[in-house]
Design a protein around this motif. Structure first.
Motif, PDB file in Angstrom:
ATOM      1  N   ALA A  25       0.814  -1.216   0.000  1.00  0.00           N
ATOM      2  CA  ALA A  25       0.000   0.000   0.000  1.00  0.00           C
ATOM      3  C   ALA A  25       0.849   1.268   0.000  1.00  0.00           C
ATOM      4  CB  ALA A  25      -0.932   0.007   1.214  1.00  0.00           C
TER       5      ALA A  25
ATOM      6  N   ARG B  73       2.039   3.646  -4.491  1.00  0.00           N
ATOM      7  CA  ARG B  73       0.819   3.774  -5.296  1.00  0.00           C
ATOM      8  C   ARG B  73       1.155   3.738  -6.778  1.00  0.00           C
ATOM      9  NH1 ARG B  73      -1.818   8.684  -6.983  1.00  0.00           N
ATOM     10  NH2 ARG B  73      -0.341   9.823  -5.638  1.00  0.00           N
TER      11      ARG B  73
ATOM     12  N   TYR C  39       4.792   5.763 -10.415  1.00  0.00           N
ATOM     13  CA  TYR C  39       4.588   5.357  -9.019  1.00  0.00           C
ATOM     14  C   TYR C  39       4.847   6.516  -8.071  1.00  0.00           C
ATOM     15  CZ  TYR C  39       4.997   0.721 -11.116  1.00  0.00           C
ATOM     16  OH  TYR C  39       4.802  -0.394 -11.903  1.00  0.00           O
TER      17      TYR C  39
ATOM     18  N   GLU D 131       3.675   6.718  -0.659  1.00  0.00           N
ATOM     19  CA  GLU D 131       2.645   7.323   0.176  1.00  0.00           C
ATOM     20  C   GLU D 131       3.102   7.447   1.624  1.00  0.00           C
ATOM     21  OE1 GLU D 131      -0.959   8.011  -1.587  1.00  0.00           O
ATOM     22  OE2 GLU D 131       1.029   8.485  -2.387  1.00  0.00           O
TER      23      GLU D 131
END
Length: 236
Positions: free
Chosen positions: A220, A223, A230, A233
């Motif tokens: 996760a 992203r 990409y 996060e």
């Protein structure tokens, strides 16, 4: 011949003598000192004795395979490894990256591409060494801690082992956390590839390394923006 590569030692590990000799001949023409091995055990022994600057390593070898060679070489000392594989199966590629390979090429390949990939690997090693000497400040993006000076990474406070390429990729994403970086940008800044590398194999290289990195820092946290690139996060 250039002074940049004159003192570099390349170890070519390939059981097909024709391919091995062709690689060795081209690298010598570029100014490298080349050692050759044709099976797994002799590759590990040569790597320990000559301490190469870069290793070109076939996956399928007699004795034991290239993945085991890579594990043993990297356990002895970190060295950039370019895997040579006859298969483009993603699982095989991810296993190779997982045992410490920095990059891979699928057969058949051009000698020009091999030389360019080897040169890019060595430039990245030099850049990483220069960065370590500068002792840059550590970064933190959510639960991920990155120390460029020691090249150590933590996730939720726990140390995580990254290959040199995975570390460079994570650092590149962390420096612009939350921003989407294109594959072309990552190829330029992480792999040191020029515009001529905008090929399907180049795209697969980025995607494969991102997938391997996700497995270590958490899926996760990276992203995907389909068709673009990409972003890292800020997650706990």
């Amino acid at each position: 011949m250039t002074s940049t590569t004159a003192a570099r030692i390349a170890l070519v590990v390939e059981d097909e003598r024709t391919i091995n000799d062709a690689l060795a001949q081209r690298l010598r023409a570029e100014g490298y000192q080349v050692e050759q091995a044709f099976d797994g055990p002799s590759a590990v022994d040569l790597a320990a004795s000559v301490r190469p600057d870069v290793v070109l390593l076939d996956v399928m070898l007699p004795g034991f395979d290239g993945l085991e060679v890579c594990r043993r070489i990297q356990a002895e000392r970190p060295v950039p490894v370019l895997m040579l594989t006859a298969r483009d199966d993603e699982a095989d590629v991810l296993v190779g990256l997982g045992v410490g390979a920095d990059d891979y090429l699928t057969k058949p390949f051009s000698m020009r591409e091999v030389v360019a990939r080897v040169a890019a690997l060595l430039r990245r090693v030099e850049r990483a060494a220069a960065l370590a000497d500068e002792r840059p400040a550590a970064l933190r993006v959510g639960g991920v801690g990155i120390d460029p000076g020691t090249r150590r990474t933590t996730v939720a406070g726990e140390p995580v082992h990254l290959t040199p390429t995975e570390f460079d990729l994570l650092l590149c994403l962390a420096r612009e956390a939350g921003q989407v970086l294109s594959r072309e940008r990552l190829l330029r800044d992480v792999w040191d590839w020029g515009d001529a590398w905008g090929s399907a194999s180049a795209t697969r290289t980025v995607d494969s390394h991102v997938k391997a990195l996700r497995a270590k820092v958490g899926a996760a946290r990276i992203r995907t923006v389909h068709g673009v690139g990409y972003a890292l996060e800020d997650l706990p």
